[in-house]
Design a protein around this motif. Structure first.
Motif, PDB file in Angstrom:
ATOM      1  N   PHE A  43       0.758  -1.334  -0.287  1.00 46.37           N
ATOM      2  CA  PHE A  43       0.049  -0.066  -0.226  1.00 46.37           C
ATOM      3  C   PHE A  43       0.597   1.523  -0.060  1.00 46.37           C
ATOM      4  O   PHE A  43       0.645   2.261  -0.459  1.00 46.37           O
ATOM      5  CB  PHE A  43      -0.563   0.009   1.451  1.00 46.37           C
ATOM      6  N   THR A  44       2.258   1.215   0.818  1.00 50.59           N
ATOM      7  CA  THR A  44       2.722   2.531   0.505  1.00 50.59           C
ATOM      8  C   THR A  44       3.518   2.600  -0.570  1.00 50.59           C
ATOM      9  O   THR A  44       3.502   3.640  -0.936  1.00 50.59           O
ATOM     10  CB  THR A  44       3.912   2.222   2.171  1.00 50.59           C
ATOM     11  N   PHE A  45       3.760   1.499  -1.024  1.00 55.96           N
ATOM     12  CA  PHE A  45       4.226   1.526  -2.212  1.00 55.96           C
ATOM     13  C   PHE A  45       3.796   2.328  -3.200  1.00 55.96           C
ATOM     14  O   PHE A  45       4.026   2.855  -3.954  1.00 55.96           O
ATOM     15  CB  PHE A  45       5.155   0.409  -2.434  1.00 55.96           C
ATOM     16  N   LEU A  46       2.375   1.655  -3.997  1.00 56.97           N
ATOM     17  CA  LEU A  46       1.315   1.795  -4.414  1.00 56.97           C
ATOM     18  C   LEU A  46       1.402   4.020  -3.687  1.00 56.97           C
ATOM     19  O   LEU A  46       0.697   4.704  -4.756  1.00 56.97           O
ATOM     20  CB  LEU A  46       0.590   1.345  -4.366  1.00 56.97           C
ATOM     21  N   ILE A  47       1.448   4.645  -2.852  1.00 55.48           N
ATOM     22  CA  ILE A  47       1.165   5.695  -3.008  1.00 55.48           C
ATOM     23  C   ILE A  47       2.442   6.438  -3.059  1.00 55.48           C
ATOM     24  O   ILE A  47       2.363   7.383  -3.851  1.00 55.48           O
ATOM     25  CB  ILE A  47       0.836   5.729  -1.213  1.00 55.48           C
ATOM     26  N   ILE A  48       3.043   5.676  -3.004  1.00 57.02           N
ATOM     27  CA  ILE A  48       4.472   7.316  -3.201  1.00 57.02           C
ATOM     28  C   ILE A  48       4.609   7.183  -4.858  1.00 57.02           C
ATOM     29  O   ILE A  48       4.479   7.195  -5.669  1.00 57.02           O
ATOM     30  CB  ILE A  48       6.069   5.789  -2.631  1.00 57.02           C
ATOM     31  N   ILE A  49       4.481   5.328  -5.493  1.00 61.28           N
ATOM     32  CA  ILE A  49       4.065   5.625  -6.719  1.00 61.28           C
ATOM     33  C   ILE A  49       3.169   6.218  -7.413  1.00 61.28           C
ATOM     34  O   ILE A  49       3.423   7.074  -8.068  1.00 61.28           O
ATOM     35  CB  ILE A  49       3.352   3.825  -8.060  1.00 61.28           C
ATOM     36  N   PHE A  50       2.419   6.436  -7.086  1.00 56.48           N
ATOM     37  CA  PHE A  50       0.815   7.437  -7.435  1.00 56.48           C
ATOM     38  C   PHE A  50       1.586   9.060  -7.144  1.00 56.48           C
ATOM     39  O   PHE A  50       0.996   9.997  -7.700  1.00 56.48           O
ATOM     40  CB  PHE A  50      -0.260   6.868  -6.493  1.00 56.48           C
ATOM     41  N   SER A  51       2.327   9.226  -5.781  1.00 53.82           N
ATOM     42  CA  SER A  51       2.631  10.504  -5.904  1.00 53.82           C
ATOM     43  C   SER A  51       3.750  11.223  -6.640  1.00 53.82           C
ATOM     44  O   SER A  51       4.008  12.246  -6.817  1.00 53.82           O
ATOM     45  CB  SER A  51       3.318  10.549  -3.814  1.00 53.82           C
ATOM     46  N   LEU A  52       4.426   9.774  -7.205  1.00 52.56           N
ATOM     47  CA  LEU A  52       5.477  10.446  -8.320  1.00 52.56           C
ATOM     48  C   LEU A  52       5.071  10.524  -9.851  1.00 52.56           C
ATOM     49  O   LEU A  52       5.687  12.012 -10.346  1.00 52.56           O
ATOM     50  CB  LEU A  52       6.579   9.643  -7.893  1.00 52.56           C
ATOM     51  N   THR A  53       3.692   9.959  -9.388  1.00 55.69           N
ATOM     52  CA  THR A  53       3.090   9.550 -11.231  1.00 55.69           C
ATOM     53  C   THR A  53       2.248  11.113 -11.463  1.00 55.69           C
ATOM     54  O   THR A  53       1.951  11.414 -11.776  1.00 55.69           O
ATOM     55  CB  THR A  53       3.069   8.486 -11.825  1.00 55.69           C
ATOM     56  N   GLY A  54       1.247  10.196 -10.766  1.00 59.26           N
ATOM     57  CA  GLY A  54      -0.039  11.200 -10.835  1.00 59.26           C
ATOM     58  C   GLY A  54      -0.453  11.302 -12.525  1.00 59.26           C
ATOM     59  O   GLY A  54      -0.626  10.138 -12.944  1.00 59.26           O
ATOM     60  N   ASN A  55      -1.368  12.492 -11.627  1.00 54.94           N
ATOM     61  CA  ASN A  55      -1.887  12.741 -12.984  1.00 54.94           C
ATOM     62  C   ASN A  55      -0.828  13.593 -13.804  1.00 54.94           C
ATOM     63  O   ASN A  55      -0.404  14.177 -15.418  1.00 54.94           O
ATOM     64  CB  ASN A  55      -2.523  13.867 -13.001  1.00 54.94           C
ATOM     65  N   SER A  56       0.363  14.327 -13.455  1.00 55.19           N
ATOM     66  CA  SER A  56       0.923  14.753 -14.149  1.00 55.19           C
ATOM     67  C   SER A  56       2.722  13.752 -14.302  1.00 55.19           C
ATOM     68  O   SER A  56       2.651  13.335 -14.457  1.00 55.19           O
ATOM     69  CB  SER A  56       1.838  16.419 -12.417  1.00 55.19           C
ATOM     70  N   GLN A  57       3.184  14.656 -15.464  1.00 56.04           N
ATOM     71  CA  GLN A  57       3.696  13.889 -16.062  1.00 56.04           C
ATOM     72  C   GLN A  57       5.324  14.855 -16.131  1.00 56.04           C
ATOM     73  O   GLN A  57       6.366  14.627 -17.195  1.00 56.04           O
ATOM     74  CB  GLN A  57       3.488  13.730 -17.317  1.00 56.04           C
ATOM     75  N   ILE A  58       5.664  16.035 -15.343  1.00 57.97           N
ATOM     76  CA  ILE A  58       6.829  16.439 -15.623  1.00 57.97           C
ATOM     77  C   ILE A  58       8.170  15.729 -14.445  1.00 57.97           C
ATOM     78  O   ILE A  58       7.710  15.342 -13.932  1.00 57.97           O
ATOM     79  CB  ILE A  58       6.115  17.931 -14.242  1.00 57.97           C
ATOM     80  N   LEU A  59       8.872  15.579 -15.997  1.00 52.57           N
ATOM     81  CA  LEU A  59       9.955  14.625 -15.480  1.00 52.57           C
ATOM     82  C   LEU A  59      11.181  15.280 -14.602  1.00 52.57           C
ATOM     83  O   LEU A  59      11.085  16.996 -15.422  1.00 52.57           O
ATOM     84  CB  LEU A  59      10.737  13.919 -16.083  1.00 52.57           C
ATOM     85  N   ASP A  60      12.199  14.749 -13.835  1.00 53.24           N
ATOM     86  CA  ASP A  60      12.977  15.950 -13.168  1.00 53.24           C
ATOM     87  C   ASP A  60      14.128  14.730 -12.925  1.00 53.24           C
ATOM     88  O   ASP A  60      14.353  14.370 -11.426  1.00 53.24           O
ATOM     89  CB  ASP A  60      12.389  16.584 -11.676  1.00 53.24           C
ATOM     90  N   PRO A  61      14.553  14.641 -13.759  1.00 52.01           N
ATOM     91  CA  PRO A  61      15.623  13.329 -14.046  1.00 52.01           C
ATOM     92  C   PRO A  61      17.024  13.688 -13.356  1.00 52.01           C
ATOM     93  O   PRO A  61      17.918  13.094 -12.918  1.00 52.01           O
ATOM     94  CB  PRO A  61      15.265  12.577 -15.526  1.00 52.01           C
ATOM     95  N   VAL A  62      17.236  14.903 -13.523  1.00 54.73           N
ATOM     96  CA  VAL A  62      18.628  15.231 -12.366  1.00 54.73           C
ATOM     97  C   VAL A  62      18.116  16.529 -11.676  1.00 54.73           C
ATOM     98  O   VAL A  62      17.368  17.247 -11.189  1.00 54.73           O
ATOM     99  CB  VAL A  62      18.913  16.657 -13.814  1.00 54.73           C
ATOM    100  N   LYS A  63      18.471  15.702  -9.873  1.00 53.59           N
ATOM    101  CA  LYS A  63      18.801  16.493  -9.308  1.00 53.59           C
ATOM    102  C   LYS A  63      20.589  17.409  -9.005  1.00 53.59           C
ATOM    103  O   LYS A  63      21.475  17.485  -8.891  1.00 53.59           O
ATOM    104  CB  LYS A  63      18.359  15.426  -7.784  1.00 53.59           C
ATOM    105  N   TRP A  64      20.358  18.598  -7.977  1.00 54.23           N
ATOM    106  CA  TRP A  64      21.510  19.537  -8.360  1.00 54.23           C
ATOM    107  C   TRP A  64      21.373  20.288  -6.851  1.00 54.23           C
ATOM    108  O   TRP A  64      20.642  20.637  -6.054  1.00 54.23           O
ATOM    109  CB  TRP A  64      21.560  20.815  -9.292  1.00 54.23           C
ATOM    110  N   THR A  65      22.978  19.891  -6.397  1.00 51.69           N
ATOM    111  CA  THR A  65      23.431  20.007  -5.713  1.00 51.69           C
ATOM    112  C   THR A  65      24.651  21.044  -5.917  1.00 51.69           C
ATOM    113  O   THR A  65      25.454  20.742  -7.119  1.00 51.69           O
ATOM    114  CB  THR A  65      23.292  19.250  -4.498  1.00 51.69           C
ATOM    115  N   THR A  66      24.787  21.990  -4.722  1.00 44.98           N
ATOM    116  CA  THR A  66      25.595  23.113  -4.682  1.00 44.98           C
ATOM    117  C   THR A  66      26.909  22.855  -3.155  1.00 44.98           C
ATOM    118  O   THR A  66      26.804  22.333  -2.711  1.00 44.98           O
ATOM    119  CB  THR A  66      25.504  24.174  -5.480  1.00 44.98           C
ATOM    120  N   LYS A  67      28.069  23.671  -3.570  1.00 40.18           N
ATOM    121  CA  LYS A  67      29.257  23.835  -2.851  1.00 40.18           C
ATOM    122  C   LYS A  67      30.404  24.479  -3.012  1.00 40.18           C
ATOM    123  O   LYS A  67      30.916  24.609  -4.260  1.00 40.18           O
ATOM    124  CB  LYS A  67      29.758  22.428  -1.847  1.00 40.18           C
TER     125      LYS A  67
END
Length: 688
Positions: free
Chosen positions: A5-29
């Motif tokens: 159930f937790t897995f399905l909630i997480i997957i839904f939160s990642l996909t849902g109706n939105s298809q905005i992809l963000d495959p790169v996460k940027w951090t700096t120092k």
């Protein structure tokens, strides 16, 4: 059950109706190097199987990564260029170029010197492209890097390095937490070990591929340079020096063994001189800088000018010579004898023969620069080895001299032939610049026409019907020259059908791609039997792939669809989108699909990587993303995100002539039947 159930909630939160992809996460120092010098470190964490393209990916391929330092003026200066870690090099058959990209993670570094001690932060805008099998997206982001307090005092060098870590996006933490939870769920599942093994195998294979591609690239440079050195031997500046040099060693050496030893030292000296030249080029510019030069528009134009200059020299317009004083000084040092004297003899050969070897060496260094790394050193090793080997062998075995042909007019023929080859190669660099600028000055037909004229003129010259300044009177042509003339003539004839759409696989990668032409499938050829739409282009329209009439502006395309009463195929695409090209080449080219695209629908192709600037009055801040919309590509990318909550390409939707959606959107669909069925349904919905 709770985990599922937790897995399905997480997957839904990642996909849902939105298809905005963000495959790169940027951090700096930030690492403080001195009181006013800071090293900015930008780290990219890339989602599994996605590719982030390097700053150095060559022209004509996917879109390179670009960093723009927004608030540099009056605040700080950049020290050198932005460096990056190790990338993967892979040949792209669609674009016909090598591409450089990162997987899993990447790191970029930039050293800055602060001039405004009140500066609190560095603002960076980055743009690039990230792809996975089936889709590509534009990677546009704004980074803000906080600086530690700068004391208003004299610069203190070599202070203890201090790192300040900042996160460039507040909302990234939430995404990273979700991803961590997904990883935890997957780890507990039975398939976790399989996934981990796949990742390890992929990483290992990737490293092997990098080494394999690097070796392959350097080997090709060595072979080409070796052939260049052999060609230099057959020029009037070098060939006559072989018997002179051999005679010197045989007369000056007291024994045969000493003569062989001196000849060997002479050959090694030639190799060392050219290796030093290659090392200087690599050392002065650096491996990363050479890659950057090779992918820069203006340097491609400069390379074009250099090769035309070298070609003109070989064709007899002028001689490229070094100052006579250099040759005289070196010649005097050569009289000293011993190892030092032999070394100066080799240097004298390099200087005296420069009018013939200079253009070849220059061309090789330009070509090696396009590969980057240690390619200039490898190139000079190949060139000098071919140049030195005959001098060594003939000095060791003087009897072989009898097998050499006599000097004569044929030497100038070799030199002129090299001039024609250099002139043809020059237009490849001009083509690279034109492709990046999308200026359409040197489209495929024009490029091929230039090559046909160059190689045709060379054939006429070889047949003895054209005489150049340094040619000797020609009473007849030799058998070797005749065979070469026939070979060049055959190649010239082979090029001609390319004007009518022939693929010309023998020179694949040299001319612009088929789609970059006045008519993508050649003059008067519709290619595919899809029928013709109209012989006259509508206002504001262009010929797209397979001579499909396309609009690159949404409003103008919709207006035309209203006028003709046809549905619209809205195509979100990109110049550097490889999956878009695959769809166009393998799906759109099919007769039934092509017929619908030409006759039953209005195509609107919106390029999200179009770098042309919008007029200032048309620039805006996106209400959806908060990003600055400055280019045409930004505008269409923002349009796709705002209207469809999607940022991947290719992306297709069928609209009615009023611009309203009448089909579900689809992305990369390589199955021809599936795409054809989807397109037919959209057209049928319009007719209802």
């Amino acid at each position: 059950m709770k985990k599922i159930f937790t897995f399905l909630i997480i997957i839904f939160s990642l996909t849902g109706n939105s298809q905005i992809l963000d495959p790169v996460k940027w951090t700096t120092k930030v690492i403080q190097k001195s009181n006013t010098e800071f090293e900015l470190i930008i780290d990219a964490t890339i989602d599994y199987n996605w590719h982030l393209y390097s700053q150095n990916t060559p022209d004509g391929g996917s879109q390179p990564l670009v960093f723009e330092f927004k608030n540099a003026k009056g605040n700080y200066t950049l020290v050198g260029k932005t460096t990056e870690g190790k990338y993967i090099k892979e040949y792209n058959e669609i674009f016909e170029v090598d591409e450089y990209f990162f997987v899993n993670k990447a790191q970029f570094k930039q050293l800055i010197k602060v001039t405004n001690t009140n500066l609190k932060e560095i603002k960076i805008a980055l743009s690039g492209q990230v792809c996975i099998d089936g889709k590509c997206i534009q990677e546009d982001d704004n980074l803000t890097i906080k600086l530690p307090e700068i004391k208003q005092e004299t610069i203190v060098e070599k202070v203890e390095e201090k790192a300040v870590i900042t996160d460039t996006k507040e909302d990234k933490k939430t995404t990273e937490e979700i991803i961590t939870k997904v990883d935890e769920v997957i780890t507990d599942s039975t398939n976790s070990n399989v996934e981990e093994v796949k990742k390890v195998e992929t990483t290992t294979a990737t490293k092997k591929e990098i080494k394999k591609e690097e070796k392959k690239g350097l080997l090709s440079i060595f072979i080409l340079a070796f052939l260049g050195g052999f060609a230099a031997l057959l020029t009037p500046c070098v060939f006559p020096m072989i018997p002179m040099t051999v005679s010197f060693f045989t007369k000056q050496s007291k024994t045969k063994a000493e003569g062989k030893k001196n000849a060997f030292i002479y050959g090694i000296s030639i190799i060392l001189i050219y290796l030093l030249l290659g090392s200087l080029v690599t050392g002065i510019f650096g491996a990363d800088a050479l890659n950057a030069l090779s992918t820069n528009v203006w340097f491609n134009i400069i390379f074009f000018g250099l090769l035309v200059f070298f070609a003109a020299s070989f064709l007899g317009a002028f001689e490229i010579v070094l100052p006579n004083s250099w040759a005289n000084k070196v010649d005097r040092q050569a009289d000293r004898g011993g190892v030092v004297g032999i070394l100066f003899m080799a240097l004298a050969l390099a200087i005296v023969s420069f009018s013939c070897t200079g253009p070849i060496v220059g061309t090789l260094l330009v070509e090696a620069a396009s590969k980057g790394g240690i390619a200039p050193i490898v190139g000079m090793l190949g060139f000098s080895s071919a140049l030195a080997l005959p001098f060594m062998l003939f000095a060791m075995f003087p009897g072989w001299m009898n097998s050499l042909p006599k000097s004569g007019g044929w030497l100038n023929t070799v030199k002129v032939s090299l001039g024609f080859l250099e002139l043809a190669l020059a237009f490849k660099f001009l083509s690279n610049a034109d492709l990046v600028l999308q200026a359409h000055w040197l489209e495929r037909e024009v490029f091929l026409a230039i090559w046909i004229v160059i190689f045709g003129t060379w054939a006429v010259y070889l047949f003895g019907k054209l005489t150049l300044p340094h040619d000797s009177p020609l009473s007849h042509i030799s058998v070797g020259r005749l065979f070469l003339a026939l070979l060049v003539s055959i190649f010239t004839v082979y090029l001609i059908p390319g004007l009518w759409g022939a693929p010309l696989k023998l020179i694949s990668g040299f001319p612009p791609p088929m789609t970059y032409s006045e008519s993508p499938y050649g003059v008067g050829n519709s290619q595919g039997g899809g029928g013709e739409a109209t012989s006259v282009l509508p206002a504001h329209a262009h010929y797209g792939p397979h001579k499909i009439i396309a609009f690159h502006d949404y409003e103008k395309g919709v207006a035309y669809a209203k006028e003709v009463g046809k549905p619209i195929l809205l195509d979100f695409t990109g110049h550097a989108c490889v999956n878009c090209r695959k769809m166009e080449e393998h799906v759109w080219s099919q007769p039934e699909v092509l017929s619908m695209l030409k006759n039953d629908i209005v195509l609107i192709s919106l390029y999200v990587d179009d770098k042309r600037s919008l007029d200032e009055k048309e620039q805006y801040i996106s209400p959806e993303t908060g990003k600055e919309i400055k280019t045409i590509g930004n505008k269409w990318s923002d349009f796709q995100i705002t209207r469809y909550k999607n940022n991947a390409q290719p992306y297709y939707i069928v609209l009615n002539s009023e611009g309203k959606d009448i089909s579900d959107p689809v992305g990369y669909t390589p199955d021809v039947e599936e795409y054809k069925t989807w397109l037919k349904e959209g057209i049928a919905n319009f007719k209802k």
